[in-house]
Write an enzyme that holds these catalytic residues in place. Sequence first.
Site, PDB file in Angstrom:
ATOM      1  N   LYS A   1       1.143   0.063  15.045  1.00  0.00           N
ATOM      2  CA  LYS A   1       2.562   0.085  15.418  1.00  0.00           C
ATOM      3  C   LYS A   1       3.023  -1.086  16.288  1.00  0.00           C
ATOM      4  O   LYS A   1       4.227  -1.321  16.423  1.00  0.00           O
ATOM      5  CB  LYS A   1       2.873   1.384  16.197  1.00  0.00           C
ATOM      6  CG  LYS A   1       2.806   2.623  15.357  1.00  0.00           C
ATOM      7  CD  LYS A   1       4.048   2.778  14.508  1.00  0.00           C
ATOM      8  CE  LYS A   1       3.912   3.815  13.433  1.00  0.00           C
ATOM      9  NZ  LYS A   1       3.763   3.286  12.080  1.00  0.00           N
TER      10      LYS A   1
ATOM     11  N   PRO B   1      -4.147   0.526  18.871  1.00  0.00           N
ATOM     12  CA  PRO B   1      -3.882  -0.036  17.543  1.00  0.00           C
ATOM     13  C   PRO B   1      -3.977   0.966  16.389  1.00  0.00           C
ATOM     14  O   PRO B   1      -3.571   0.638  15.265  1.00  0.00           O
ATOM     15  CB  PRO B   1      -4.946  -1.128  17.395  1.00  0.00           C
ATOM     16  CG  PRO B   1      -6.015  -0.783  18.363  1.00  0.00           C
ATOM     17  CD  PRO B   1      -5.361  -0.059  19.484  1.00  0.00           C
TER      18      PRO B   1
ATOM     19  N   HIS C   1       0.839  -1.201   0.000  1.00  0.00           N
ATOM     20  CA  HIS C   1       0.000   0.000   0.000  1.00  0.00           C
ATOM     21  C   HIS C   1       0.872   1.249   0.000  1.00  0.00           C
ATOM     22  O   HIS C   1       1.594   1.504   0.957  1.00  0.00           O
ATOM     23  CB  HIS C   1      -0.908   0.010   1.227  1.00  0.00           C
ATOM     24  CG  HIS C   1      -2.081  -0.919   1.106  1.00  0.00           C
ATOM     25  ND1 HIS C   1      -3.184  -0.834   1.911  1.00  0.00           N
ATOM     26  CD2 HIS C   1      -2.323  -1.929   0.248  1.00  0.00           C
ATOM     27  CE1 HIS C   1      -4.055  -1.777   1.562  1.00  0.00           C
ATOM     28  NE2 HIS C   1      -3.549  -2.457   0.557  1.00  0.00           N
TER      29      HIS C   1
ATOM     30  N   TYR D   1      -9.352   5.159   7.627  1.00  0.00           N
ATOM     31  CA  TYR D   1      -9.503   5.499   9.046  1.00  0.00           C
ATOM     32  C   TYR D   1     -10.575   6.578   9.133  1.00  0.00           C
ATOM     33  O   TYR D   1     -10.361   7.697   8.636  1.00  0.00           O
ATOM     34  CB  TYR D   1      -8.190   6.033   9.611  1.00  0.00           C
ATOM     35  CG  TYR D   1      -7.091   4.989   9.723  1.00  0.00           C
ATOM     36  CD1 TYR D   1      -6.879   4.306  10.915  1.00  0.00           C
ATOM     37  CD2 TYR D   1      -6.248   4.700   8.649  1.00  0.00           C
ATOM     38  CE1 TYR D   1      -5.866   3.356  11.040  1.00  0.00           C
ATOM     39  CE2 TYR D   1      -5.239   3.760   8.764  1.00  0.00           C
ATOM     40  CZ  TYR D   1      -5.054   3.086   9.961  1.00  0.00           C
ATOM     41  OH  TYR D   1      -4.058   2.145  10.088  1.00  0.00           O
TER      42      TYR D   1
ATOM     43  N   TYR E   1       3.563   6.980   9.904  1.00  0.00           N
ATOM     44  CA  TYR E   1       2.754   5.805   9.565  1.00  0.00           C
ATOM     45  C   TYR E   1       3.600   4.727   8.882  1.00  0.00           C
ATOM     46  O   TYR E   1       3.462   3.542   9.208  1.00  0.00           O
ATOM     47  CB  TYR E   1       1.575   6.217   8.671  1.00  0.00           C
ATOM     48  CG  TYR E   1       0.567   5.104   8.500  1.00  0.00           C
ATOM     49  CD1 TYR E   1      -0.383   4.842   9.493  1.00  0.00           C
ATOM     50  CD2 TYR E   1       0.561   4.305   7.365  1.00  0.00           C
ATOM     51  CE1 TYR E   1      -1.291   3.803   9.355  1.00  0.00           C
ATOM     52  CE2 TYR E   1      -0.349   3.267   7.217  1.00  0.00           C
ATOM     53  CZ  TYR E   1      -1.272   3.034   8.218  1.00  0.00           C
ATOM     54  OH  TYR E   1      -2.173   1.996   8.073  1.00  0.00           O
TER      55      TYR E   1
HETATM   56  P1  FAD Z   1       2.760 -11.159  21.894  1.00  0.00           P
HETATM   57  O1  FAD Z   1       2.298 -11.251  20.497  1.00  0.00           O
HETATM   58  O2  FAD Z   1       1.759 -10.897  22.977  1.00  0.00           O
HETATM   59  O3  FAD Z   1       3.522 -12.510  22.216  1.00  0.00           O
HETATM   60  C1  FAD Z   1       3.913 -12.870  23.524  1.00  0.00           C
HETATM   61  C2  FAD Z   1       3.970 -14.377  23.634  1.00  0.00           C
HETATM   62  O4  FAD Z   1       4.409 -14.732  24.937  1.00  0.00           O
HETATM   63  C3  FAD Z   1       2.629 -15.042  23.428  1.00  0.00           C
HETATM   64  O5  FAD Z   1       2.735 -16.077  22.493  1.00  0.00           O
HETATM   65  C4  FAD Z   1       2.256 -15.543  24.828  1.00  0.00           C
HETATM   66  O6  FAD Z   1       1.475 -16.736  24.790  1.00  0.00           O
HETATM   67  C5  FAD Z   1       3.622 -15.773  25.432  1.00  0.00           C
HETATM   68  N1  FAD Z   1       3.633 -15.714  26.892  1.00  0.00           N
HETATM   69  C6  FAD Z   1       2.954 -14.860  27.705  1.00  0.00           C
HETATM   70  N2  FAD Z   1       3.224 -15.101  28.982  1.00  0.00           N
HETATM   71  C7  FAD Z   1       4.105 -16.124  29.010  1.00  0.00           C
HETATM   72  C8  FAD Z   1       4.752 -16.836  30.048  1.00  0.00           C
HETATM   73  N3  FAD Z   1       4.531 -16.517  31.329  1.00  0.00           N
HETATM   74  N4  FAD Z   1       5.584 -17.843  29.720  1.00  0.00           N
HETATM   75  C9  FAD Z   1       5.806 -18.166  28.432  1.00  0.00           C
HETATM   76  N5  FAD Z   1       5.210 -17.528  27.384  1.00  0.00           N
HETATM   77  C10 FAD Z   1       4.377 -16.520  27.682  1.00  0.00           C
HETATM   78  N6  FAD Z   1       0.373  -4.184  15.623  1.00  0.00           N
HETATM   79  C11 FAD Z   1       0.851  -3.719  14.430  1.00  0.00           C
HETATM   80  O7  FAD Z   1       2.061  -3.540  14.275  1.00  0.00           O
HETATM   81  N7  FAD Z   1       0.021  -3.427  13.371  1.00  0.00           N
HETATM   82  C12 FAD Z   1      -1.330  -3.619  13.486  1.00  0.00           C
HETATM   83  O8  FAD Z   1      -2.037  -3.422  12.494  1.00  0.00           O
HETATM   84  C13 FAD Z   1      -1.867  -4.103  14.734  1.00  0.00           C
HETATM   85  N8  FAD Z   1      -3.189  -4.337  14.900  1.00  0.00           N
HETATM   86  C14 FAD Z   1      -3.628  -4.939  16.051  1.00  0.00           C
HETATM   87  C15 FAD Z   1      -4.965  -5.222  16.156  1.00  0.00           C
HETATM   88  C16 FAD Z   1      -5.450  -5.840  17.302  1.00  0.00           C
HETATM   89  C17 FAD Z   1      -6.942  -6.140  17.408  1.00  0.00           C
HETATM   90  C18 FAD Z   1      -4.558  -6.183  18.383  1.00  0.00           C
HETATM   91  C19 FAD Z   1      -5.065  -6.872  19.642  1.00  0.00           C
HETATM   92  C20 FAD Z   1      -3.214  -5.885  18.273  1.00  0.00           C
HETATM   93  C21 FAD Z   1      -2.735  -5.264  17.121  1.00  0.00           C
HETATM   94  N9  FAD Z   1      -1.387  -4.966  16.981  1.00  0.00           N
HETATM   95  C22 FAD Z   1      -0.943  -4.406  15.802  1.00  0.00           C
HETATM   96  C23 FAD Z   1      -0.442  -5.235  18.063  1.00  0.00           C
HETATM   97  C24 FAD Z   1       0.388  -6.500  17.869  1.00  0.00           C
HETATM   98  O9  FAD Z   1      -0.460  -7.603  17.646  1.00  0.00           O
HETATM   99  C25 FAD Z   1       1.274  -6.743  19.104  1.00  0.00           C
HETATM  100  O10 FAD Z   1       1.957  -5.558  19.408  1.00  0.00           O
HETATM  101  C26 FAD Z   1       2.289  -7.876  18.904  1.00  0.00           C
HETATM  102  O11 FAD Z   1       1.660  -9.128  18.935  1.00  0.00           O
HETATM  103  C27 FAD Z   1       3.386  -7.853  19.965  1.00  0.00           C
HETATM  104  O12 FAD Z   1       4.243  -8.948  19.822  1.00  0.00           O
HETATM  105  P2  FAD Z   1       5.010  -9.549  21.074  1.00  0.00           P
HETATM  106  O13 FAD Z   1       5.792 -10.707  20.542  1.00  0.00           O
HETATM  107  O14 FAD Z   1       5.716  -8.478  21.797  1.00  0.00           O
HETATM  108  O15 FAD Z   1       3.872 -10.029  22.073  1.00  0.00           O
HETATM  109  C1  DHB Z   2      -5.281  -3.244  11.135  1.00  0.00           C
HETATM  110  C2  DHB Z   2      -5.146  -2.956  12.470  1.00  0.00           C
HETATM  111  C3  DHB Z   2      -4.765  -1.690  12.833  1.00  0.00           C
HETATM  112  O1  DHB Z   2      -4.606  -1.388  14.115  1.00  0.00           O
HETATM  113  C4  DHB Z   2      -4.510  -0.715  11.888  1.00  0.00           C
HETATM  114  O2  DHB Z   2      -4.154   0.523  12.279  1.00  0.00           O
HETATM  115  C5  DHB Z   2      -4.625  -1.025  10.574  1.00  0.00           C
HETATM  116  C6  DHB Z   2      -5.014  -2.296  10.192  1.00  0.00           C
HETATM  117  C7  DHB Z   2      -5.722  -4.600  10.717  1.00  0.00           C
HETATM  118  O3  DHB Z   2      -5.922  -5.447  11.586  1.00  0.00           O
HETATM  119  O4  DHB Z   2      -5.848  -4.823   9.514  1.00  0.00           O
END
Ligand code: FAD
Ligand code: DHB
Length: 391
Positions: free
Chosen positions: A297, A293, A72, A201, A385
Amino acid sequence: MKTDIAIIGAGPAGMLLAHLLAQEGISAVVLERRDRAYVEARVRAGVLEQVTVDLLRRLGLNARMERDGLVHGGTNLALDGELFHIDLAALTGGRHVVVYGQQEVMKDLFDAAPARGVEIVWNAEDVALHGLDGDEPIVTWTAQGEAKQLACRFVAGCDGFHGVSRAAIPATVLRQFERVYPFGWLGILADVPPADEELVYANHERGFALASMRSPTRSRYYVQCGLEEKLEDWPDERFWDELCLRLGPQLAGKVTRGAAFEKSIAPLRSFVAEPMRWGRLFLAGDAAHIVPPTGAKGMNLAASDVTFLAEALVEFFKSGKAGGIEGYSARALARVWKAERFSWWFTSVTHRFPEMDGFSRRLQMAELDYIRQSEAAQRSLAENYVGLPLL
Ligand code: FAD
Ligand code: DHB
């Protein structure tokens, strides 16, 4: 068991770090509380910044992303149904984002793990960290009732917001900064073509809405909802009606309705823990910070944190220099806070706040109108962005 780096959590942060270390011949073991199917089924992020795309390329894990990801070069804002386009590529010297689901990124990281010697322990229960302020930390856990332990040189806390790593930093050291927003996002996935080729958005009097996608045949839509609301309050028809109202007539006409096969509510939060290193423990990703979200980021910050962390660890293991390790927290936080600022700001100008009066609403409208008319304002939005550079 013994390894160089014990990585807690097999989310994007933990798995990207494990692959970066494997590429440099540094040993690591990833301990994950859940099983692979559970981690892969979690529907989350959808938008990859250039930094994350570059990282997947560097790891040689880009084949499916190049094939299936949607590039995009622009995005859209809507104010009470009136759309305007932000030309991300033109405003940032040709940079863009790629729509490729976090679930797909995880699949690519897991599929490649065995051949690259990335070891993952699934279903690790009761993970606990010991001796983080000494020279040889130990991680303990239980597997099917059996006590296990792993000696290591460093621990990477990549276990998300609810993990155990951040809590291992003494309260006298840890500082936490937080904003909780008085609303959530209700998101759905449906196998229908997206309303637009790009994301939209939308700020509407009734609340925020986001039109996103996963592929040309799979749409991802969100509407702002109250924190007290339940999924049962939102049958599909109500969701589609509300979405169409908020996107406005111009886009509503292009929305294809269908059965939602995933529906969930996510609360919105801004959160930063400082420092991101204590003794031999490093925090990365959601373990250290959360963004609302809106700016897309979260996963991208996890990718930039572990890029910095891998660089520091490689320097330490290859040359014995500790400068990178000592500077990791400050370097990561400098980028984290800028993404926090952007995500907070983008949330503030696009959502309806309960206490909002006519004055605040008009300020929001003026700000969005200013962005529409000012290339300078658009450039600022665009460069944040697509993702700030890794400094
Ligand atoms: P997590 O993905 O939370 O991974 C942590 C892992 O640790 C998990 O697998 C968990 O099971 C494990 N864990 C937890 N506790 C323990 C423990 N005690 N022992 C062992 N393992 C453990 N981000 C973007 O960049 N772009 C987007 O468009 C975007 N949209 C989003 C939309 C939604 C609806 C949501 C909820 C989030 C969105 N995010 C987005 C955020 C993104 O998903 C997270 O920031 C990302 O998953 C962070 O990665 P992480 O590896 O730090 O943590
Ligand atoms: C999506 C999630 C977001 O938070 C965003 O800013 C853009 C797209 C998505 O899940 O597609």
